[in-house]
Design a protein around this motif. Structure first.
Motif, PDB file in Angstrom:
ATOM      1  N   SER A  31      68.985  36.661  47.571  1.00 44.40           N
ATOM      2  CA  SER A  31      67.539  36.554  47.769  1.00 44.40           C
ATOM      3  C   SER A  31      67.117  35.209  48.348  1.00 44.40           C
ATOM      4  N   GLU A  32      67.892  34.174  48.124  1.00 41.59           N
ATOM      5  CA  GLU A  32      67.533  32.847  48.623  1.00 41.59           C
ATOM      6  C   GLU A  32      67.912  32.638  50.078  1.00 41.59           C
ATOM      7  N   ASN A  33      68.878  33.406  50.580  1.00 43.14           N
ATOM      8  CA  ASN A  33      69.325  33.251  51.966  1.00 43.14           C
ATOM      9  C   ASN A  33      69.692  34.619  52.547  1.00 43.14           C
ATOM     10  N   PRO A  34      68.698  35.516  52.701  1.00 42.83           N
ATOM     11  CA  PRO A  34      69.030  36.860  53.168  1.00 42.83           C
ATOM     12  C   PRO A  34      69.640  36.895  54.562  1.00 42.83           C
ATOM     13  N   LEU A  35      69.203  36.037  55.446  1.00 41.13           N
ATOM     14  CA  LEU A  35      69.746  36.036  56.809  1.00 41.13           C
ATOM     15  C   LEU A  35      71.201  35.597  56.832  1.00 41.13           C
ATOM     16  N   GLY A  36      71.530  34.580  56.055  1.00 40.00           N
ATOM     17  CA  GLY A  36      72.884  34.041  56.054  1.00 40.00           C
ATOM     18  C   GLY A  36      73.880  34.808  55.214  1.00 40.00           C
ATOM     19  N   THR A  37      73.377  35.679  54.339  1.00 43.78           N
ATOM     20  CA  THR A  37      74.288  36.390  53.435  1.00 43.78           C
ATOM     21  C   THR A  37      74.269  37.903  53.635  1.00 43.78           C
ATOM     22  N   ALA A  38      73.530  38.390  54.630  1.00 41.66           N
ATOM     23  CA  ALA A  38      73.399  39.839  54.847  1.00 41.66           C
ATOM     24  C   ALA A  38      74.761  40.483  55.072  1.00 41.66           C
ATOM     25  N   GLU A  39      75.017  41.505  54.297  1.00 42.37           N
ATOM     26  CA  GLU A  39      76.282  42.246  54.377  1.00 42.37           C
ATOM     27  C   GLU A  39      75.934  43.731  54.272  1.00 42.37           C
ATOM     28  N   TYR A  40      76.374  44.502  55.241  1.00 43.27           N
ATOM     29  CA  TYR A  40      76.083  45.939  55.272  1.00 43.27           C
ATOM     30  C   TYR A  40      77.338  46.703  54.912  1.00 43.27           C
ATOM     31  N   LYS A  41      77.185  47.621  53.964  1.00 49.22           N
ATOM     32  CA  LYS A  41      78.320  48.442  53.548  1.00 49.22           C
ATOM     33  C   LYS A  41      77.906  49.904  53.588  1.00 49.22           C
ATOM     34  N   GLU A  42      78.834  50.748  53.998  1.00 48.72           N
ATOM     35  CA  GLU A  42      78.571  52.181  53.988  1.00 48.72           C
ATOM     36  C   GLU A  42      78.382  52.642  52.553  1.00 48.72           C
ATOM     37  N   ASN A  43      77.478  53.577  52.381  1.00 50.37           N
ATOM     38  CA  ASN A  43      77.233  54.158  51.068  1.00 50.37           C
ATOM     39  C   ASN A  43      78.351  55.151  50.765  1.00 50.37           C
ATOM     40  N   PRO A  44      79.218  54.855  49.814  1.00 49.51           N
ATOM     41  CA  PRO A  44      80.332  55.758  49.525  1.00 49.51           C
ATOM     42  C   PRO A  44      79.882  57.101  48.947  1.00 49.51           C
ATOM     43  N   ALA A  45      78.639  57.194  48.498  1.00 40.65           N
ATOM     44  CA  ALA A  45      78.132  58.429  47.896  1.00 40.65           C
ATOM     45  C   ALA A  45      77.480  59.358  48.907  1.00 40.65           C
ATOM     46  N   SER A  46      77.219  58.872  50.105  1.00 37.69           N
ATOM     47  CA  SER A  46      76.413  59.647  51.059  1.00 37.69           C
ATOM     48  C   SER A  46      77.060  60.942  51.523  1.00 37.69           C
ATOM     49  N   SER A  47      78.359  61.020  51.529  1.00 35.24           N
ATOM     50  CA  SER A  47      79.018  62.221  52.035  1.00 35.24           C
ATOM     51  C   SER A  47      79.565  63.124  50.936  1.00 35.24           C
ATOM     52  N   GLY A  48      79.300  62.794  49.692  1.00 37.07           N
ATOM     53  CA  GLY A  48      79.789  63.618  48.592  1.00 37.07           C
ATOM     54  C   GLY A  48      79.075  64.952  48.522  1.00 37.07           C
ATOM     55  N   THR A  49      79.639  65.875  47.791  1.00 39.94           N
ATOM     56  CA  THR A  49      79.050  67.205  47.692  1.00 39.94           C
ATOM     57  C   THR A  49      77.981  67.292  46.615  1.00 39.94           C
ATOM     58  N   GLY A  50      77.972  66.387  45.675  1.00 37.09           N
ATOM     59  CA  GLY A  50      76.968  66.404  44.616  1.00 37.09           C
ATOM     60  C   GLY A  50      77.019  65.107  43.838  1.00 37.09           C
ATOM     61  N   GLY A  51      75.969  64.836  43.105  1.00 33.90           N
ATOM     62  CA  GLY A  51      75.926  63.636  42.281  1.00 33.90           C
ATOM     63  C   GLY A  51      75.831  62.347  43.068  1.00 33.90           C
ATOM     64  N   ALA A  52      75.221  62.401  44.260  1.00 36.10           N
ATOM     65  CA  ALA A  52      75.153  61.211  45.120  1.00 36.10           C
ATOM     66  C   ALA A  52      74.348  60.092  44.470  1.00 36.10           C
ATOM     67  N   GLY A  53      73.258  60.441  43.810  1.00 34.61           N
ATOM     68  CA  GLY A  53      72.435  59.418  43.164  1.00 34.61           C
ATOM     69  C   GLY A  53      73.182  58.683  42.074  1.00 34.61           C
ATOM     70  N   ILE A  54      73.905  59.429  41.264  1.00 41.74           N
ATOM     71  CA  ILE A  54      74.691  58.824  40.191  1.00 41.74           C
ATOM     72  C   ILE A  54      75.781  57.938  40.779  1.00 41.74           C
ATOM     73  N   ALA A  55      76.499  58.450  41.776  1.00 38.41           N
ATOM     74  CA  ALA A  55      77.583  57.677  42.394  1.00 38.41           C
ATOM     75  C   ALA A  55      77.045  56.406  43.056  1.00 38.41           C
ATOM     76  N   ALA A  56      75.910  56.495  43.738  1.00 32.40           N
ATOM     77  CA  ALA A  56      75.322  55.311  44.376  1.00 32.40           C
ATOM     78  C   ALA A  56      74.867  54.310  43.328  1.00 32.40           C
ATOM     79  N   ALA A  57      74.310  54.790  42.234  1.00 32.45           N
ATOM     80  CA  ALA A  57      73.867  53.899  41.152  1.00 32.45           C
ATOM     81  C   ALA A  57      75.061  53.191  40.515  1.00 32.45           C
ATOM     82  N   GLU A  58      76.148  53.907  40.316  1.00 36.49           N
ATOM     83  CA  GLU A  58      77.369  53.290  39.774  1.00 36.49           C
ATOM     84  C   GLU A  58      77.913  52.249  40.751  1.00 36.49           C
ATOM     85  N   TYR A  59      77.783  52.515  42.045  1.00 40.01           N
ATOM     86  CA  TYR A  59      78.199  51.568  43.086  1.00 40.01           C
ATOM     87  C   TYR A  59      77.378  50.278  42.998  1.00 40.01           C
TER      88      TYR A  59
END
Length: 123
Positions: A31-59
């Motif tokens: 939060s103090e340096n969003p520009l210098g620390t920005a890191e983008y990661k693929e959501n590992p839950a996005s392609s699952g067949t079910g329970g994506a919200g739970i899996a993303a929350a656990e992530y």
């Protein structure tokens, strides 16, 4: 603080994605340096067949997120986020990632206290 934001792209000028469990990416940053620390990661839950919200929350817990910014959370995702003591805030899809960070820092975002509509199985 370590922030996570649901997004459809890999740029701070991209918009917040309303979908939490099925968003394509998450932005992680300090939060103090969003520009210098920005890191983008693929959501590992996005392609699952079910329970994506739970899996993303656990992530979020695995990534040691301290603040979550998204559009909404389904009932199961909200339960996991709350159990992990991760405060979650809602924004509209018309807000860019950097705007969302600045709004959170200024105390302008609304904390998510109720679950939105569950989107079981949707992509």
């Amino acid at each position: 603080m370590r922030i996570a934001i649901s997004t459809g792209g890999r740029d701070l000028n991209q918009y917040v994605d309303d979908r939490f469990g099925r968003c394509p990416y998450f932005l992680f940053c300090d939060s103090e340096n969003p520009l210098g620390t920005a890191e983008y990661k693929e959501n590992p839950a996005s392609s699952g067949t079910g329970g994506a919200g739970i899996a993303a929350a656990e992530y979020m817990a695995k990534e040691k997120v301290e603040v979550l910014i998204t559009g909404s959370l389904g009932p199961n995702a909200l339960r996991v986020i709350e159990a992990g003591n991760i405060p979650a805030y809602t924004v509209s899809e018309s807000m860019t990632l950097i705007e969302a960070i600045m709004a959170w820092k200024e105390g302008l975002l609304v904390k998510i206290s109720e679950a939105g509509v569950a989107h079981a199985g949707e992509r």
